[in-house]
Design a protein around this motif. Structure first.
Motif, PDB file in Angstrom:
ATOM      1  N   ARG A 140       0.834  -1.208   0.000  1.00  9.14           N
ATOM      2  CA  ARG A 140       0.000   0.000   0.000  1.00  9.14           C
ATOM      3  C   ARG A 140       0.870   1.260   0.000  1.00  9.14           C
ATOM      4  NH1 ARG A 140      -5.005  -1.189  -0.297  1.00  9.14           N
ATOM      5  NH2 ARG A 140      -5.959  -2.978   0.794  1.00  9.14           N
ATOM      6  N   ARG A 141       1.995   1.220   0.673  1.00 14.53           N
ATOM      7  CA  ARG A 141       2.903   2.373   0.662  1.00 14.53           C
ATOM      8  C   ARG A 141       3.449   2.603  -0.735  1.00 14.53           C
ATOM      9  NH1 ARG A 141       3.677   6.130   1.583  1.00 14.53           N
ATOM     10  NH2 ARG A 141       5.827   6.461   2.219  1.00 14.53           N
ATOM     11  N   ARG A 142       3.798   1.510  -1.436  1.00 12.65           N
ATOM     12  CA  ARG A 142       4.288   1.670  -2.810  1.00 12.65           C
ATOM     13  C   ARG A 142       3.187   2.218  -3.714  1.00 12.65           C
ATOM     14  NH1 ARG A 142       7.596  -3.945  -3.964  1.00 12.65           N
ATOM     15  NH2 ARG A 142       8.471  -4.135  -1.861  1.00 12.65           N
ATOM     16  N   GLN A 143       1.964   1.769  -3.462  1.00 15.71           N
ATOM     17  CA  GLN A 143       0.842   2.288  -4.254  1.00 15.71           C
ATOM     18  C   GLN A 143       0.672   3.783  -4.013  1.00 15.71           C
ATOM     19  OE1 GLN A 143      -2.990   0.587  -3.224  1.00 15.71           O
ATOM     20  NE2 GLN A 143      -3.829   0.999  -5.263  1.00 15.71           N
ATOM     21  N   GLU A 144       0.819   4.222  -2.777  1.00 14.93           N
ATOM     22  CA  GLU A 144       0.645   5.634  -2.435  1.00 14.93           C
ATOM     23  C   GLU A 144       1.653   6.528  -3.156  1.00 14.93           C
ATOM     24  OE1 GLU A 144       0.974   5.776   1.782  1.00 14.93           O
ATOM     25  OE2 GLU A 144      -0.946   4.753   2.138  1.00 14.93           O
ATOM     26  N   VAL A 145       2.888   6.031  -3.345  1.00 16.61           N
ATOM     27  CA  VAL A 145       3.929   6.855  -3.972  1.00 16.61           C
ATOM     28  C   VAL A 145       4.152   6.449  -5.431  1.00 16.61           C
ATOM     29  CG1 VAL A 145       5.068   7.330  -1.783  1.00 16.61           C
ATOM     30  CG2 VAL A 145       5.787   5.354  -3.129  1.00 16.61           C
ATOM     31  N   ASN A 146       3.237   5.606  -5.953  1.00 18.29           N
ATOM     32  CA  ASN A 146       3.225   5.252  -7.381  1.00 18.29           C
ATOM     33  C   ASN A 146       4.477   4.496  -7.827  1.00 18.29           C
ATOM     34  OD1 ASN A 146       1.927   5.141  -9.879  1.00 18.29           O
ATOM     35  ND2 ASN A 146       2.990   6.965 -10.620  1.00 18.29           N
ATOM     36  N   ILE A 147       4.912   3.537  -7.028  1.00 18.20           N
ATOM     37  CA  ILE A 147       5.980   2.641  -7.479  1.00 18.20           C
ATOM     38  C   ILE A 147       5.316   1.436  -8.134  1.00 18.20           C
ATOM     39  CG2 ILE A 147       7.899   1.150  -6.788  1.00 18.20           C
ATOM     40  CD1 ILE A 147       8.575   3.137  -4.622  1.00 18.20           C
ATOM     41  N   ASP A 148       5.152   1.523  -9.423  1.00 14.59           N
ATOM     42  CA  ASP A 148       4.492   0.494 -10.231  1.00 14.59           C
ATOM     43  C   ASP A 148       4.987   0.659 -11.669  1.00 14.59           C
ATOM     44  OD1 ASP A 148       2.821  -1.495 -11.188  1.00 14.59           O
ATOM     45  OD2 ASP A 148       1.029  -0.216 -11.225  1.00 14.59           O
ATOM     46  N   PRO A 149       6.269   0.336 -11.912  1.00 15.34           N
ATOM     47  CA  PRO A 149       6.907   0.669 -13.198  1.00 15.34           C
ATOM     48  C   PRO A 149       6.193   0.140 -14.432  1.00 15.34           C
ATOM     49  CG  PRO A 149       8.550  -0.012 -11.599  1.00 15.34           C
ATOM     50  CD  PRO A 149       7.220  -0.297 -10.991  1.00 15.34           C
ATOM     51  N   VAL A 150       5.563  -1.041 -14.350  1.00 20.88           N
ATOM     52  CA  VAL A 150       4.920  -1.617 -15.535  1.00 20.88           C
ATOM     53  C   VAL A 150       3.414  -1.378 -15.534  1.00 20.88           C
ATOM     54  CG1 VAL A 150       6.703  -3.368 -15.841  1.00 20.88           C
ATOM     55  CG2 VAL A 150       4.697  -3.890 -14.449  1.00 20.88           C
ATOM     56  N   ALA A 151       2.934  -0.536 -14.624  1.00 20.49           N
ATOM     57  CA  ALA A 151       1.502  -0.193 -14.539  1.00 20.49           C
ATOM     58  C   ALA A 151       0.632  -1.439 -14.417  1.00 20.49           C
ATOM     59  CB  ALA A 151       1.082   0.633 -15.757  1.00 20.49           C
ATOM     60  N   ALA A 152       1.056  -2.360 -13.559  1.00 22.19           N
ATOM     61  CA  ALA A 152       0.304  -3.603 -13.353  1.00 22.19           C
ATOM     62  C   ALA A 152      -0.886  -3.406 -12.431  1.00 22.19           C
ATOM     63  CB  ALA A 152       1.222  -4.683 -12.781  1.00 22.19           C
ATOM     64  N   GLY A 153      -0.860  -2.351 -11.629  1.00 16.93           N
ATOM     65  CA  GLY A 153      -1.929  -2.136 -10.662  1.00 16.93           C
ATOM     66  C   GLY A 153      -1.664  -2.889  -9.368  1.00 16.93           C
ATOM     67  N   PHE A 154      -2.595  -2.781  -8.442  1.00 15.92           N
ATOM     68  CA  PHE A 154      -2.422  -3.388  -7.122  1.00 15.92           C
ATOM     69  C   PHE A 154      -3.624  -4.238  -6.720  1.00 15.92           C
ATOM     70  CE2 PHE A 154       0.733  -0.077  -7.177  1.00 15.92           C
ATOM     71  CZ  PHE A 154       1.775  -0.576  -6.405  1.00 15.92           C
ATOM     72  N   ASP A 155      -4.304  -4.826  -7.688  1.00 16.96           N
ATOM     73  CA  ASP A 155      -5.456  -5.666  -7.381  1.00 16.96           C
ATOM     74  C   ASP A 155      -5.088  -6.878  -6.535  1.00 16.96           C
ATOM     75  OD1 ASP A 155      -6.982  -3.929  -8.839  1.00 16.96           O
ATOM     76  OD2 ASP A 155      -7.111  -5.192 -10.627  1.00 16.96           O
ATOM     77  N   HIS A 156      -3.828  -7.296  -6.606  1.00 20.28           N
ATOM     78  CA  HIS A 156      -3.404  -8.503  -5.892  1.00 20.28           C
ATOM     79  C   HIS A 156      -3.286  -8.291  -4.390  1.00 20.28           C
ATOM     80  CE1 HIS A 156       0.192  -6.140  -6.333  1.00 20.28           C
ATOM     81  NE2 HIS A 156       0.974  -7.033  -5.745  1.00 20.28           N
ATOM     82  N   ILE A 157      -3.324  -7.047  -3.938  1.00 18.66           N
ATOM     83  CA  ILE A 157      -3.158  -6.776  -2.506  1.00 18.66           C
ATOM     84  C   ILE A 157      -4.195  -7.519  -1.670  1.00 18.66           C
ATOM     85  CG2 ILE A 157      -3.402  -4.980  -0.734  1.00 18.66           C
ATOM     86  CD1 ILE A 157      -1.976  -3.062  -2.489  1.00 18.66           C
ATOM     87  N   GLU A 158      -5.393  -7.656  -2.193  1.00 20.66           N
ATOM     88  CA  GLU A 158      -6.483  -8.261  -1.421  1.00 20.66           C
ATOM     89  C   GLU A 158      -6.331  -9.764  -1.263  1.00 20.66           C
ATOM     90  OE1 GLU A 158      -8.366  -6.241   0.085  1.00 20.66           O
ATOM     91  OE2 GLU A 158      -7.584  -4.509  -1.011  1.00 20.66           O
ATOM     92  N   ASP A 159      -5.472 -10.392  -2.075  1.00 18.75           N
ATOM     93  CA  ASP A 159      -5.301 -11.844  -1.979  1.00 18.75           C
ATOM     94  C   ASP A 159      -3.863 -12.212  -2.345  1.00 18.75           C
ATOM     95  OD1 ASP A 159      -5.597 -14.567  -1.752  1.00 18.75           O
ATOM     96  OD2 ASP A 159      -6.678 -14.808  -3.654  1.00 18.75           O
TER      97      ASP A 159
END
Length: 209
Positions: A140-159
């Motif tokens: 969640r911290r990486r999501q907050e500061v937009n560390i997602d180089p390939v724009a995969a998203g963060f849907d996997h966080i929930e599982d």
């Protein structure tokens, strides 16, 4: 190191003839290594894919068509596409970091400069396991500061049970400076081959039981 043909590196900045890009010039070794927890007090260094007892090599990236300052972000991503951010930490002891939040984010962020040798080797790179209770928080911290180089998203966080904690890949993202000198212009990120933890075989055996 011999420079790629046509790479104009006599001046700081992008080459007029080559659009800057990044490649992995030495993949990390795929053989199983120990992913350690921070509390163990040491991090095992990952050798290069071509390393031998007589000639040691290390993971490395090469930046073509550019000379000058860069910002580099190295993170763990999942073994399979879309290459989600993986909660484990990348620790690189080769370079001093200049981002106070690195440990909290679980990534390595630092600035350096590309000179005549356009290769960056990581002689002290290791993977640190994130505790189960901290994995969601780290992502969640990486999501907050937009560390997602390939724009995969963060849907996997929930599982997070859907991803392996014993296999990662490395994602290298390089940023070049804009007209103000701030390194914020991203080059296309590159993804390494898989890196396996020694516990991977046990995980596979348990899946097959």
């Amino acid at each position: 190191m011999e420079q790629p043909e046509g790479a104009a590196l006599n001046e700081v900045g992008p080459s007029p003839s080559i659009r800057p890009y990044v490649i992995i010039s030495e993949q990390p070794a795929r053989r199983e290594r120990s992913f350690r927890y921070q509390a163990e007090g040491r991090v095992g260094n990952i050798p290069g894919a071509n390393s031998t007892p007589e000639r040691k090599t290390y993971p490395a990236i090469q930046i073509t068509g550019y000379r000058g300052p860069i910002k580099l972000v190295v993170s763990c991503v999942t073994e399979n596409e879309p290459y989600w951010q993986h909660p484990h930490h990348v620790v690189i002891q080769d370079f001093p970091t200049n981002e106070a939040s690195n440990k909290e984010l679980g990534v390595s962020i630092f600035t350096t400069s590309i000179e005549l040798c356009n290769e960056i080797r990581f002689e002290k790179l290791g993977i640190v396991c994130t505790k189960k209770e901290d994995r969601t928080k780290v992502l969640r911290r990486r999501q907050e500061v937009n560390i997602d180089p390939v724009a995969a998203g963060f849907d996997h966080i929930e599982d997070l049970s859907s991803i392996s904690m014993h296999v990662v890949r490395l994602c290298f993202q390089v940023f070049l400076p804009d007209e103000t000198g701030r390194c914020c212009l991203p080059l296309k990120p590159v993804i390494s081959e898989r890196i396996y933890d020694k516990k991977f075989r046990r995980e596979v055996e348990e899946r097959n039981e």
